[in-house]
Enzyme design. Structure first.
Site, PDB file in Angstrom:
ATOM      1  N   ASP A 122     -16.866 -83.452  37.000  1.00  0.00           N
ATOM      2  CA  ASP A 122     -16.197 -83.023  38.226  1.00  0.00           C
ATOM      3  C   ASP A 122     -17.049 -83.517  39.397  1.00  0.00           C
ATOM      4  OD1 ASP A 122     -14.527 -81.490  40.004  1.00  0.00           O
ATOM      5  OD2 ASP A 122     -16.151 -80.020  40.078  1.00  0.00           O
TER       6      ASP A 122
ATOM      7  N   CYS B   5     -17.833 -66.328   8.392  1.00  0.00           N
ATOM      8  CA  CYS B   5     -18.085 -67.658   7.842  1.00  0.00           C
ATOM      9  C   CYS B   5     -16.783 -68.445   7.739  1.00  0.00           C
ATOM     10  CB  CYS B   5     -18.764 -67.565   6.476  1.00  0.00           C
ATOM     11  SG  CYS B   5     -17.718 -66.817   5.190  1.00  0.00           S
TER      12      CYS B   5
ATOM     13  N   CYS C 157     -14.005 -67.036   5.592  1.00  0.00           N
ATOM     14  CA  CYS C 157     -13.227 -65.986   6.254  1.00  0.00           C
ATOM     15  C   CYS C 157     -12.144 -66.600   7.138  1.00  0.00           C
ATOM     16  CB  CYS C 157     -14.144 -65.106   7.099  1.00  0.00           C
ATOM     17  SG  CYS C 157     -15.437 -64.262   6.172  1.00  0.00           S
TER      18      CYS C 157
END
Length: 733
Positions: free
Chosen positions: A450, A46, A49
């Protein structure tokens, strides 16, 4: 590029990938060398953390920067040479996090799969036990009393307690780890609610009480594991594109010595050595062609499928493919100094920056854990005082508050919507790889495309066959069938489909790097490069191959890339949604300008190298825009990783698909506009789920606080909120 630049020891081809390499090399003599360390963090899950790990590591002497990648559960640390992995592991252990040194060249997919199977197994066990205990509870609800009721309670206890010990281990382990160091996270109130519900139920059973809440504890465990598994599945397929780039390195090379040729590991190759690259082989080093001529597939650097000529004095880069003739290459950079590794560094840095994005659920969770604890503690103390010291009543109400506020709905808010939206997009040909991709896709206001392989199919097709006499077409077909060049193959295929047959020639042979020649009726015929056949520039801006028959003037066969189906629709829909659309390609200006005009894209850039594409994405980001990058080549990986969100076709190279958040499974680009609309609806559903969760808490929490909800009723209310959130998410389907 000048010959002086080509022969520099710094390897100019490497600078073609990372121009900052020269600056870094110049500064290297004066500055201490930095180390890049990677640590696996299996227990983080989370935003709290992330903050704790980054704060601890950045506060360590010698650490210059630490960035956590929550998706891959690892941290990349930039530090001085005195910092070791063991030291960082000790720092993280001191704050309650398990850490292991990680080799960035190893893809840890097996560990990810094992973690998913572990959660799924615990989910199945808790679900099976929950259903059995609920069946036993029906008898109690139906009026069973005394010894019969106690029997059912003891049987429920024998099923529930071992199940809780096994199934709730992920919550218990994480909660214990942070509590040891005086911190809180989401798993602390979860674990506390489960333990208190089971403990109270066991106490009530032992005291012959009328109520036991084993089913509540199991329901809590089951729904929380369901949320965690859904979240895991949205992250499980994400892997590091930098690792895929590293996997392309050629491990050995043929080195020429005074005694002949020898096969040696790349680590033993030094600047100035001469290595041999055979046709069909990948160039193992950065260098300059010393002998031979051939054609090179440079799609690694430019993304373009048409080969480039390679002869003496031409610069080559690691990872390019030699197509037709043997080459001897003088080494200018090898191994970790090669352009391939420099490109991997670009991608790794971009990935770390992008993955600092945190989901809505993680942001909401930052204030949740301490609030739940304080509310439950307050309820316990107030009711203990009101009841005159009735510990059982106060504890019942505190447990009910903990259960009723457990973050099941909050935990399901994002993964339930993500799963529903992912299924919807999958049916339309889009595979969502990252759990936060939908949230980010909903926020975009700019798109970078691209060209080759993305807006086009990367397959040339002739455009002027009807302008040539039948005899010239038959001669060109005879020569084209003797070549493996993409233009020759495209011409041969188109001519055969038109019902043509090759002219009868002799001595047809391919001249590597130039074209095909043969003899026809006593005349020399050639099909290939303009200069080789004595022709000028190609007409207009199209790609061309030239045919010369004897002394006649050469004639051009022109080719154009085939537009990918749905490209025009996708661009038009994105513009209609208010997006700024930009085309950035490694191709020449002419073809890029033609394609941009055809699709109505006014902002385009040609001859872009990998770092140019990443810089274009970054420049839009600096303007405050949220960028969607759509690309397919290895040269696009840095830009894909740097973008706010990214999409690659399934035909893209592995590294590009891995770097992207979403994979386009079919050939059609048309679903792109619909994907943005779906993502915006999904974000609305996520916010609605948060509103449902908030409304549920506004109603349910006061009921629990005033003592009107038992732990069992609280578990049922919590389950109802989780089901409501899931049903709201299914509206996307």
């Amino acid at each position: 590029m000048s010959a002086e630049m080509q022969m520099r020891p710094a390897a100019c081809p490497a600078c073609a990938v990372a121009p900052s390499a020269e600056t870094l090399a110049a500064a290297g003599a004066a500055a201490p060398k930095e180390a890049r360390l990677f640590l696996s963090l299996p227990t983080i899950h989370c935003a709290a953390c992330i903050s704790a790990v980054e704060r601890a590591l950045n506060g360590t002497a010698g650490v210059l920067d630490a960035r956590v990648n929550l998706t891959l559960k690892r941290v990349a640390v930039k530090a001085g040479p005195e910092v070791t992995a063991d030291r960082l592991i000790e720092v993280l252990a001191a704050i309650g996090y398990e850490a292991h040194e990680l080799d960035p060249g190893v893809i840890a997919a097996t560990a990810t799969d094992r973690a998913g199977r572990d959660i799924l197994m615990r989910l199945a066990v808790s679900g099976f036990a929950m259903m059995n205990v609920m069946l036993l509870s029906v008898a109690v609800w139906s009026g069973a009393a005394d010894a019969t009721r106690d029997l059912f309670h003891w049987v429920s206890a024998m099923i529930a307690l071992p199940t809780i010990v096994f199934a709730a281990q992920p919550f218990f382990r994480n909660a214990f780890a942070v509590l040891r160091h005086g911190r809180l996270n989401m798993d602390v109130p979860i674990s506390l609610a489960i333990v208190l519900a089971a403990g109270m139920s066991l106490y009530e059973t032992a005291q012959h009480g009328p109520h036991a809440y084993f089913d509540a504890a199991l329901s809590l465990t089951f729904f929380l594991l369901a949320g965690r598994y859904l979240d895991h599945r949205t992250r499980a397929v994400a892997r590091s594109a930098a690792e895929e780039l590293a996997a392309l390195e050629v491990p050995r090379a043929q080195r020429r010595t005074g005694a002949g040729e020898e096969t040696v590991p790349i680590a033993e190759i030094a600047v100035g050595d001469v290595v041999l690259v055979r046709p069909g082989g990948r160039v193992p080093v950065d260098g300059v062609v010393a002998e031979g001529q051939s054609e090179i597939d440079r799609s690694l650097l430019t993304g373009e499928t048409l080969p480039a000529f390679a002869g003496p004095g031409m610069a080559l880069s690691a990872g390019e493919v030699n197509l037709t003739g043997p080459l001897a290459v003088t080494v200018t950079a090898a191994g970790q100094d090669s352009s391939l590794h420099r490109m991997a560094d670009l991608v790794a840095v971009a990935e770390s920056s992008r993955n600092r994005y945190t989901s809505l659920a993680d942001r909401a969770a930052r204030i949740y854990a301490p609030g739940v604890h304080l509310l439950s503690l307050l309820a316990f103390l107030v009711w203990l005082w009101i009841s005159g010291g009735d510990l059982r009543l106060a504890l019942n109400i505190a447990v009910a508050v903990l259960i009723i506020t457990c973050p099941c709905a909050l935990g399901l808010a994002v993964p339930a919507v993500t799963t529903a939206a992912s299924g919807r997009l999958f049916r339309r040909g889009l595979l969502i790889k990252d759990g936060t991709a939908l949230e980010r896709l909903a926020e975009i206001d700019a798109v970078v495309f691209d060209k080759t392989g993305t807006l086009t199919l990367g397959a040339p097709e002739p455009t002027n066959l009807g302008d040539h006499p039948r005899r010239d077409l038959e001669i060109a077909l005879a020569l084209a069938e003797g070549s493996a060049h993409p233009l020759a193959r495209a011409l041969a295929e188109a001519a055969r489909q038109a019902g043509l047959h090759p002219a009868r020639g002799s001595d047809i042979r391919e001249v590597p790097g130039y074209g095909v020649e043969g003899a026809l009726g006593g005349e020399t015929v050639r099909f290939g490069r303009a200069a080789w056949v004595g022709a000028g520039a190609a007409p207009g801006s199209e790609t061309a191959s030239w045919l010369r028959v004897g002394a006649r003037a050469p004639v051009a066969f022109t080719f154009a890339d085939r537009l990918r189906p749905g490209a025009e629709t996708a661009v038009a829909e994105l513009v209609a949604l208010g997006m700024k659309v930009r085309l950035v390609s490694g191709d020449a200006p002419g073809p890029v300008a033609d394609l941009a005009a055809r699709l109505g894209i006014s902002d385009w850039q040609a001859e872009a190298l990998p770092e140019d594409k990443a810089a274009a994405v970054q420049a839009l980001g600096d303007e405050g825009r949220r960028v969607l990058m759509v690309g397919d080549g290895l040269n696009d990986t840095a830009a894909l990783a740097a973008a706010h969100v990214s999409i690659s076709p399934a035909s893209a190279l592995d590294a590009a698909r891995v770097a992207s958040d979403i994979v386009l499974l079919g050939r059609d680009l048309a679903p792109l506009g619909g994907a943005v609309a779906t993502a915006r609806r999904a974000t609305r559903r996520i916010r609605e789920n948060f509103a449902i969760s908030a409304l549920y808490n506004l109603i349910a929490v006061p009921v629990a606080l005033v003592g009107l909800a038992t732990p069992l009723a609280a578990a049922l209310a919590m389950s109802a909120s989780s089901i409501t959130v899931s049903l709201n998410a299914l509206r996307l389907r």
